[in-house]
Scaffold this motif. Structure first.
Motif, PDB file in Angstrom:
ATOM      1  N   ASP A 110      12.234  -2.378   4.855  1.00  0.00           N
ATOM      2  CA  ASP A 110      12.682  -1.147   5.500  1.00  0.00           C
ATOM      3  C   ASP A 110      12.164  -0.072   4.352  1.00  0.00           C
ATOM      4  OD1 ASP A 110      14.561  -2.070   3.905  1.00  0.00           O
ATOM      5  OD2 ASP A 110      16.096  -0.672   4.284  1.00  0.00           O
ATOM      6  N   LYS A 111      11.836  -0.090   3.174  1.00  0.00           N
ATOM      7  CA  LYS A 111      11.297   0.590   2.238  1.00  0.00           C
ATOM      8  C   LYS A 111       9.941   0.186   1.834  1.00  0.00           C
ATOM      9  CE  LYS A 111      15.372   3.054   1.777  1.00  0.00           C
ATOM     10  NZ  LYS A 111      15.321   4.567   2.343  1.00  0.00           N
ATOM     11  N   LYS A 112       9.444  -0.623   2.596  1.00  0.00           N
ATOM     12  CA  LYS A 112       7.862  -1.159   2.195  1.00  0.00           C
ATOM     13  C   LYS A 112       7.990  -1.630   0.874  1.00  0.00           C
ATOM     14  CE  LYS A 112       6.737   1.499   5.850  1.00  0.00           C
ATOM     15  NZ  LYS A 112       6.582   0.771   7.236  1.00  0.00           N
ATOM     16  N   GLY A 125       4.998   0.225  -4.323  1.00  0.00           N
ATOM     17  CA  GLY A 125       4.765   0.593  -5.818  1.00  0.00           C
ATOM     18  C   GLY A 125       6.131   0.858  -6.311  1.00  0.00           C
ATOM     19  N   ASN A 126       6.068   1.655  -7.237  1.00  0.00           N
ATOM     20  CA  ASN A 126       7.315   1.804  -7.868  1.00  0.00           C
ATOM     21  C   ASN A 126       8.312   2.898  -6.960  1.00  0.00           C
ATOM     22  OD1 ASN A 126       9.266   2.208 -10.001  1.00  0.00           O
ATOM     23  ND2 ASN A 126       8.467   4.276 -10.379  1.00  0.00           N
ATOM     24  N   ASP A 127       9.423   2.464  -6.713  1.00  0.00           N
ATOM     25  CA  ASP A 127      10.598   2.966  -6.095  1.00  0.00           C
ATOM     26  C   ASP A 127      10.607   4.501  -6.709  1.00  0.00           C
ATOM     27  OD1 ASP A 127      12.808   4.420  -4.770  1.00  0.00           O
ATOM     28  OD2 ASP A 127      13.170   2.372  -3.917  1.00  0.00           O
ATOM     29  N   LEU A 128      10.205   5.553  -5.880  1.00  0.00           N
ATOM     30  CA  LEU A 128      10.254   6.847  -6.671  1.00  0.00           C
ATOM     31  C   LEU A 128      11.685   7.437  -6.811  1.00  0.00           C
ATOM     32  CD1 LEU A 128       7.123   8.392  -4.736  1.00  0.00           C
ATOM     33  CD2 LEU A 128       7.159   7.489  -7.147  1.00  0.00           C
ATOM     34  N   THR A 129      12.618   6.885  -6.144  1.00  0.00           N
ATOM     35  CA  THR A 129      14.033   7.330  -6.269  1.00  0.00           C
ATOM     36  C   THR A 129      14.402   6.751  -7.758  1.00  0.00           C
ATOM     37  OG1 THR A 129      15.236   5.441  -5.473  1.00  0.00           O
ATOM     38  CG2 THR A 129      14.524   7.232  -3.905  1.00  0.00           C
ATOM     39  N   SER A 169      11.413  15.159  -1.333  1.00  0.00           N
ATOM     40  CA  SER A 169      11.877  16.194  -0.295  1.00  0.00           C
ATOM     41  C   SER A 169      11.112  16.007   1.124  1.00  0.00           C
ATOM     42  CB  SER A 169      11.753  17.514  -0.762  1.00  0.00           C
ATOM     43  OG  SER A 169      10.542  17.733  -1.072  1.00  0.00           O
ATOM     44  N   LYS A 170      10.428  14.659   1.156  1.00  0.00           N
ATOM     45  CA  LYS A 170       9.534  14.325   2.268  1.00  0.00           C
ATOM     46  C   LYS A 170       8.583  15.166   2.873  1.00  0.00           C
ATOM     47  CE  LYS A 170      12.564  10.838   3.014  1.00  0.00           C
ATOM     48  NZ  LYS A 170      12.087   9.496   2.699  1.00  0.00           N
ATOM     49  N   LYS A 171       8.011  16.163   1.963  1.00  0.00           N
ATOM     50  CA  LYS A 171       7.069  16.854   2.075  1.00  0.00           C
ATOM     51  C   LYS A 171       5.653  16.231   2.116  1.00  0.00           C
ATOM     52  CE  LYS A 171       9.071  21.128   0.839  1.00  0.00           C
ATOM     53  NZ  LYS A 171       9.366  21.782  -0.663  1.00  0.00           N
ATOM     54  N   ALA A 172       5.667  15.188   1.000  1.00  0.00           N
ATOM     55  CA  ALA A 172       4.413  14.702   0.704  1.00  0.00           C
ATOM     56  C   ALA A 172       4.495  13.052   0.953  1.00  0.00           C
ATOM     57  CB  ALA A 172       3.922  14.891  -0.733  1.00  0.00           C
ATOM     58  N   LYS A 173       3.391  12.524   1.910  1.00  0.00           N
ATOM     59  CA  LYS A 173       3.253  11.054   1.797  1.00  0.00           C
ATOM     60  C   LYS A 173       1.783  10.915   1.359  1.00  0.00           C
ATOM     61  CE  LYS A 173       6.298   9.443   5.111  1.00  0.00           C
ATOM     62  NZ  LYS A 173       6.495   8.956   6.372  1.00  0.00           N
ATOM     63  N   LEU A 174       1.546   9.612   1.041  1.00  0.00           N
ATOM     64  CA  LEU A 174       0.196   9.293   0.497  1.00  0.00           C
ATOM     65  C   LEU A 174      -0.910   9.311   1.441  1.00  0.00           C
ATOM     66  CD1 LEU A 174       1.105   6.665  -1.748  1.00  0.00           C
ATOM     67  CD2 LEU A 174       0.381   8.983  -2.579  1.00  0.00           C
TER      68      LEU A 174
HETATM   69  C1  LIG Z   1       9.409   0.720 -14.781  1.00  0.00           C
HETATM   70  C2  LIG Z   1       8.874   1.480 -14.160  1.00  0.00           C
HETATM   71  C3  LIG Z   1       7.173   1.156 -13.950  1.00  0.00           C
HETATM   72  C4  LIG Z   1       6.537   2.229 -13.276  1.00  0.00           C
HETATM   73  C5  LIG Z   1       5.193   2.020 -13.298  1.00  0.00           C
HETATM   74  C6  LIG Z   1       4.441   3.017 -12.662  1.00  0.00           C
HETATM   75  C7  LIG Z   1       4.399   2.901 -11.027  1.00  0.00           C
HETATM   76  C8  LIG Z   1       3.418   3.437 -10.571  1.00  0.00           C
HETATM   77  C9  LIG Z   1       3.246   3.472  -9.223  1.00  0.00           C
HETATM   78  O1  LIG Z   1       3.793   2.675  -8.526  1.00  0.00           O
HETATM   79  S1  LIG Z   1       2.851   4.840  -8.543  1.00  0.00           S
HETATM   80  C10 LIG Z   1       3.072   4.450  -6.727  1.00  0.00           C
HETATM   81  C11 LIG Z   1       4.327   4.952  -6.302  1.00  0.00           C
HETATM   82  N1  LIG Z   1       4.480   4.715  -4.748  1.00  0.00           N
HETATM   83  C12 LIG Z   1       3.987   5.849  -4.120  1.00  0.00           C
HETATM   84  O2  LIG Z   1       3.756   6.990  -4.137  1.00  0.00           O
HETATM   85  C13 LIG Z   1       4.562   5.573  -2.500  1.00  0.00           C
HETATM   86  C14 LIG Z   1       5.229   6.568  -1.811  1.00  0.00           C
HETATM   87  N2  LIG Z   1       5.431   6.216  -0.172  1.00  0.00           N
HETATM   88  C15 LIG Z   1       4.515   6.679   0.621  1.00  0.00           C
HETATM   89  O3  LIG Z   1       3.739   7.326   0.279  1.00  0.00           O
HETATM   90  C16 LIG Z   1       4.825   6.052   2.117  1.00  0.00           C
HETATM   91  O4  LIG Z   1       6.016   5.709   2.083  1.00  0.00           O
HETATM   92  C17 LIG Z   1       3.967   5.038   2.421  1.00  0.00           C
HETATM   93  C18 LIG Z   1       2.474   5.671   2.715  1.00  0.00           C
HETATM   94  C19 LIG Z   1       3.890   3.811   1.372  1.00  0.00           C
HETATM   95  C20 LIG Z   1       4.462   4.373   3.899  1.00  0.00           C
HETATM   96  O5  LIG Z   1       4.331   5.438   4.845  1.00  0.00           O
HETATM   97  P1  LIG Z   1       5.032   4.998   6.310  1.00  0.00           P
HETATM   98  O6  LIG Z   1       4.309   3.876   6.821  1.00  0.00           O
HETATM   99  O7  LIG Z   1       5.007   6.391   7.058  1.00  0.00           O
HETATM  100  O8  LIG Z   1       6.540   4.903   6.066  1.00  0.00           O
HETATM  101  P2  LIG Z   1       7.700   5.465   5.522  1.00  0.00           P
HETATM  102  O9  LIG Z   1       7.191   6.679   4.475  1.00  0.00           O
HETATM  103  O10 LIG Z   1       8.297   6.149   6.446  1.00  0.00           O
HETATM  104  O11 LIG Z   1       8.496   4.684   4.507  1.00  0.00           O
HETATM  105  C21 LIG Z   1       9.664   3.783   4.893  1.00  0.00           C
HETATM  106  C22 LIG Z   1      10.602   4.181   4.140  1.00  0.00           C
HETATM  107  O12 LIG Z   1      10.242   3.403   2.804  1.00  0.00           O
HETATM  108  C23 LIG Z   1      10.608   4.510   1.730  1.00  0.00           C
HETATM  109  N3  LIG Z   1       9.374   4.407   0.679  1.00  0.00           N
HETATM  110  C24 LIG Z   1       8.272   3.847   0.734  1.00  0.00           C
HETATM  111  N4  LIG Z   1       7.693   3.912  -0.302  1.00  0.00           N
HETATM  112  C25 LIG Z   1       8.516   4.505  -1.250  1.00  0.00           C
HETATM  113  C26 LIG Z   1       8.514   4.342  -2.642  1.00  0.00           C
HETATM  114  N5  LIG Z   1       7.412   3.911  -3.381  1.00  0.00           N
HETATM  115  N6  LIG Z   1       9.611   4.796  -3.413  1.00  0.00           N
HETATM  116  C27 LIG Z   1      10.826   5.223  -2.654  1.00  0.00           C
HETATM  117  N7  LIG Z   1      10.670   5.010  -1.355  1.00  0.00           N
HETATM  118  C28 LIG Z   1       9.668   4.533  -0.733  1.00  0.00           C
HETATM  119  C29 LIG Z   1      10.292   5.838   2.498  1.00  0.00           C
HETATM  120  O13 LIG Z   1      10.838   6.937   2.006  1.00  0.00           O
HETATM  121  C30 LIG Z   1      10.997   5.461   3.850  1.00  0.00           C
HETATM  122  O14 LIG Z   1      12.623   5.738   3.580  1.00  0.00           O
HETATM  123  P3  LIG Z   1      13.425   6.275   4.543  1.00  0.00           P
HETATM  124  O15 LIG Z   1      13.298   5.385   5.712  1.00  0.00           O
HETATM  125  O16 LIG Z   1      13.116   7.658   4.992  1.00  0.00           O
HETATM  126  O17 LIG Z   1      14.713   6.240   4.198  1.00  0.00           O
END
Ligand SMILES: CCCCCC/C=C/C(=O)SCCNC(=O)CCNC(=O)[C@H](O)C(C)(C)COP(=O)(O)OP(=O)(O)OC[C@H]1O[C@@H](n2cnc3c(N)ncnc32)[C@H](O)[C@@H]1OP(=O)(O)O
Length: 359
Positions: free
Chosen positions: A124-126, A164-168, A354-359
């Protein structure tokens, strides 16, 4: 044949990986059989009539009367197995390894046919990686390096491999403030990547869907990467005010040449599975419809090869670069520690949260 304790433990893990919700009636059956198998006949007071959920659970357990523990265990295994067969799980479910499971359901470790499989399980959080998951993956790799499996696999449950990294993770600020957060994050990152550099056996990524960030960069440290044609590979570090990790600043230019690596790591170009394969990051791409079947048949065949020979051959290949990879990992982690404190990074994280940006 009666179900063994190992079959039972495996079934309790399989339940966590079911793709479809089996519905309340089946969940109550599972609950009752689990309680009967682990604790015997219902031995707790009946909940009040208004406590609907606990009363339904109690009724289901109590209805099993004096069913022997072994029979309950067997029926539980049978029920889970029928659910798994009909759930079209995207996961290769294997009997439980003789190991302690990670602290949460977000990671599931199983072992069968000489293959230990580590599955990211937050569909659910990908499959975004929480701090706990980094620790659990390290523990799982440590255990896999010592178990009797020949091959270790990392894969994801659901439509994503990993986002990837959970941004929270960035929101959990310790008493030492953001500097302390960045420092401990860099230590964790370095330790995490070190485990992949040092992993002694063949390590295979079964990329079941899109991959983002650190889940892409560490692919350069895997021995084989199999991907569904639905997968994409995205490292949007500049967009996030961050910089490459997972030794990708070294492995990517080496694998695909500096300019293709720059397109990915600096400009955040997202690759399709076929592009990633052409550029050498992915070993082979499979049609999504046959991905799981084809990959696991292949891996099961490989896992029958002499394990010591495979391990030694892998190490011969890796040892030539180990020291360099550790130095690069240390340097990348240091640079990221500073990046995490930058306005560019903080703004990108706030914007996502703040849900403004997605990749
Ligand atoms: C020890 C620390 C080491 C750190 C190392 C450095 C690491 C760097 C990285 O990994 S950088 C990459 C970080 N990841 C991102 O920026 C991805 C962010 N997510 C997105 O852009 C999108 O969610 C998506 C493109 C992956 C998928 O989009 P979509 O298909 O539209 O799904 P949702 O956005 O609705 O996602 C469903 C649900 O999952 C939550 N979620 C997805 N990815 C993340 C994430 N990386 N961190 C936290 N949460 C994530 C998203 O918020 C949704 O949650 P919700 O249903 O709204 O509660």
């Amino acid at each position: 044949m009666r179900a063994s304790q190992e079959d039972f433990e495996n079934a309790t893990n399989q339940v966590k990986l079911l793709k479809k919700d089996p519905g309340n009636e089946v969940k109550l059956k599972l609950y009752a059989l689990y309680k009967q198998a682990t604790e015997g006949p219902c031995n707790v007071p009946k909940p009040g009539v208004l406590d609907f959920i606990n009363k339904a659970k109690w009724d289901a357990w109590n209805a099993l009367g004096s069913l022997p523990k072994e029979t309950a265990r067997h029926n539980y295994v049978d029920l889970v197995s029928s659910l798994s067969a009909s759930s079209e799980s995207s996961i290769q479910v294997t009997p439980a390894a003789d190991r302690k499971q990670p602290g949460s359901d977000a990671l599931v470790v199983t072992s069968q046919d000489g293959i230990t499989t580590i599955t990211l399980n937050r569909p659910d959080k990908k499959n975004a990686l929480t701090t706990q998951m980094y620790h659990d993956i390290m523990l799982a790799l440590e255990a896999a390096s010592k178990d009797d499996s020949a091959i270790t696999v990392l894969t994801g449950n659901g439509d994503y491999y990993c986002s990837g990294n959970d941004l929270t993770n960035f929101t959990d600020i310790p008493p030492g403030g953001v500097e302390e957060k960045a420092r401990s994050g860099a230590v964790l990152l370095r330790d995490f990547v070190d485990r992949f550099i040092d992993f002694p056996k063949p390590l295979v990524a079964v990329v079941n869907g899109p991959a983002v960030g650190i889940s892409v960069t560490i692919l350069g440290l895997f021995d084989i990467v199999y991907a569904t044609d639905r997968a994409t590979f995205h490292t949007p570090f500049s967009h996030l005010g961050q910089s490459p990790e997972g030794c990708s600043s070294y492995t990517f230019p080496k694998i695909m040449g500096p300019s293709k690596a720059t397109e990915m790591l600096v400009f955040g170009k997202k690759l399709t599975a076929r592009e990633a394969c052409t550029q050498g990051l992915v070993t082979e791409v499979f049609p999504d419809s046959t991905f799981q079947k084809e990959v696991w048949v292949r891996l099961k065949a490989y896992s029958k090869l002499p394990p010591n020979a495979m391990r030694i051959s892998k190490q011969v290949i890796r040892n030539t670069e180990k020291e360099k990879l550790h130095a690069i990992n240390a340097e990348e982690s240091n640079i990221l520690r500073e990046r995490w404190l930058s306005d560019e990074c903080m703004n990108a994280v706030v914007s996502f949260l703040s849900k403004k940006a997605k990749l």
